[in-house]
Design a protein around this motif. Structure first.
Motif, PDB file in Angstrom:
ATOM      1  N   GLY A 112       2.069   6.280  -7.371  1.00 36.87           N
ATOM      2  CA  GLY A 112       1.174   7.438  -7.386  1.00 36.87           C
ATOM      3  C   GLY A 112      -0.297   7.068  -7.380  1.00 36.87           C
ATOM      4  N   MET A 113      -0.644   5.951  -6.745  1.00 39.41           N
ATOM      5  CA  MET A 113      -2.021   5.464  -6.702  1.00 39.41           C
ATOM      6  C   MET A 113      -2.679   5.849  -5.378  1.00 39.41           C
ATOM      7  SD  MET A 113      -2.555   3.567  -9.393  1.00 39.41           S
ATOM      8  CE  MET A 113      -1.574   3.022 -10.757  1.00 39.41           C
ATOM      9  N   LYS A 114      -3.994   5.681  -5.353  1.00 36.67           N
ATOM     10  CA  LYS A 114      -4.738   5.864  -4.109  1.00 36.67           C
ATOM     11  C   LYS A 114      -4.537   4.626  -3.238  1.00 36.67           C
ATOM     12  CE  LYS A 114      -8.270   8.778  -6.101  1.00 36.67           C
ATOM     13  NZ  LYS A 114      -9.695   8.960  -6.363  1.00 36.67           N
ATOM     14  N   PRO A 115      -4.649   4.775  -1.914  1.00 37.89           N
ATOM     15  CA  PRO A 115      -4.463   3.620  -1.023  1.00 37.89           C
ATOM     16  C   PRO A 115      -5.384   2.450  -1.350  1.00 37.89           C
ATOM     17  CG  PRO A 115      -4.561   5.646   0.262  1.00 37.89           C
ATOM     18  CD  PRO A 115      -4.881   6.014  -1.167  1.00 37.89           C
ATOM     19  N   THR A 116      -6.577   2.753  -1.819  1.00 35.87           N
ATOM     20  CA  THR A 116      -7.527   1.692  -2.146  1.00 35.87           C
ATOM     21  C   THR A 116      -6.980   0.767  -3.224  1.00 35.87           C
ATOM     22  OG1 THR A 116      -9.220   3.367  -1.765  1.00 35.87           O
ATOM     23  CG2 THR A 116      -9.959   1.287  -2.657  1.00 35.87           C
ATOM     24  N   ILE A 117      -6.316   1.353  -4.218  1.00 34.04           N
ATOM     25  CA  ILE A 117      -5.749   0.550  -5.299  1.00 34.04           C
ATOM     26  C   ILE A 117      -4.672  -0.387  -4.743  1.00 34.04           C
ATOM     27  CG2 ILE A 117      -4.488   0.606  -7.491  1.00 34.04           C
ATOM     28  CD1 ILE A 117      -7.366   1.639  -7.679  1.00 34.04           C
TER      29      ILE A 117
ATOM     30  N   ILE B 234       0.835  -1.213   0.000  1.00 37.76           N
ATOM     31  CA  ILE B 234       0.000   0.000   0.000  1.00 37.76           C
ATOM     32  C   ILE B 234       0.866   1.259   0.000  1.00 37.76           C
ATOM     33  CG2 ILE B 234      -1.721   1.330   1.295  1.00 37.76           C
ATOM     34  CD1 ILE B 234      -3.041  -1.351   2.023  1.00 37.76           C
TER      35      ILE B 234
ATOM     36  N   SER C 203       2.389   1.509  -3.447  1.00 39.51           N
ATOM     37  CA  SER C 203       1.481   1.952  -4.501  1.00 39.51           C
ATOM     38  C   SER C 203       1.207   3.453  -4.406  1.00 39.51           C
ATOM     39  CB  SER C 203       0.170   1.159  -4.462  1.00 39.51           C
ATOM     40  OG  SER C 203      -0.542   1.413  -3.277  1.00 39.51           O
ATOM     41  N   ILE C 204       1.251   4.002  -3.199  1.00 42.35           N
ATOM     42  CA  ILE C 204       1.018   5.444  -3.033  1.00 42.35           C
ATOM     43  C   ILE C 204       2.244   6.234  -3.469  1.00 42.35           C
ATOM     44  CG2 ILE C 204       0.622   7.285  -1.338  1.00 42.35           C
ATOM     45  CD1 ILE C 204      -0.925   5.137   0.331  1.00 42.35           C
ATOM     46  N   THR C 205       3.417   5.885  -2.918  1.00 42.84           N
ATOM     47  CA  THR C 205       4.608   6.709  -3.158  1.00 42.84           C
ATOM     48  C   THR C 205       5.278   6.437  -4.490  1.00 42.84           C
ATOM     49  OG1 THR C 205       6.032   5.154  -1.991  1.00 42.84           O
ATOM     50  CG2 THR C 205       5.096   6.949  -0.699  1.00 42.84           C
TER      51      THR C 205
END
Length: 158
Positions: free
Chosen positions: A11-16, A3, A6-8
């Motif tokens: 560049g995705m949202k935490p949900t992804i 998680i 994927s965010i850092t």
């Protein structure tokens, strides 16, 4: 770690990032299936560990395009499944009937303890030391390779 990765990194949202766990679960299931269809010998453990380490390095070295992470997660899961099944089968096969439940329960207890320790290690890597989630994958891979070397030493392969 997926998680924050994927965010850092992606560049995705935490949900992804949460949805990406599905692919590692598919991989674990496939690895467990492969392990049951193959020899399932304990001698495969070091090689499965090396596969997991390579998977960690791939996240660090090749994060793009996004879809490639799905392949890395499935692969990491497959090697994880290959790593999990042989010791469990060994415990059940070698335990006396009256001790199977106790031995299997003890093994599961230690699995959960080490899962908790993994969360602590990720907290230390990402928060205390300040590593990026991508670099945390690399250091996990390095540590895992060290443990694989120990497995190779303790259990020589024929």
């Amino acid at each position: 770690n997926i998680i924050p990765y994927s965010i850092t990194t992606l560049g995705m949202k935490p949900t992804i990032g949460g949805y990406l766990f599905l692919f590692s679960s598919i991989g674990v299931g496939l690895g467990a299936l492969i392990a049951t269809k193959s020899s399932g010998q304990l001698s495969t453990l070091p090689w499965s560990g090396v596969g997991m380490s390579v998977g960690c390095f791939l996240f660090t070295l090749f994060p793009f395009p996004f879809w490639i992470n799905i392949i890395w997660l499935v692969g990491l899961g497959i090697f994880g499944g290959l790593f999990l099944v042989p010791p469990q089968a060994f415990i059940l096969a070698k335990s006396r009937p009256e001790e199977k439940g106790m031995n299997f329960g003890t093994a599961n207890f230690f699995s959960f303890v080490f899962a908790l320790l993994a969360a602590v290690v990720l907290y230390l890597f990402n928060t205390v030391i300040g590593l990026s989630p991508s670099m945390s994958f690399a250091w996990i891979g390095i540590a895992n390779l060290g443990l694989c070397a120990l497995l190779f030493t303790l259990r020589p392969l024929a």
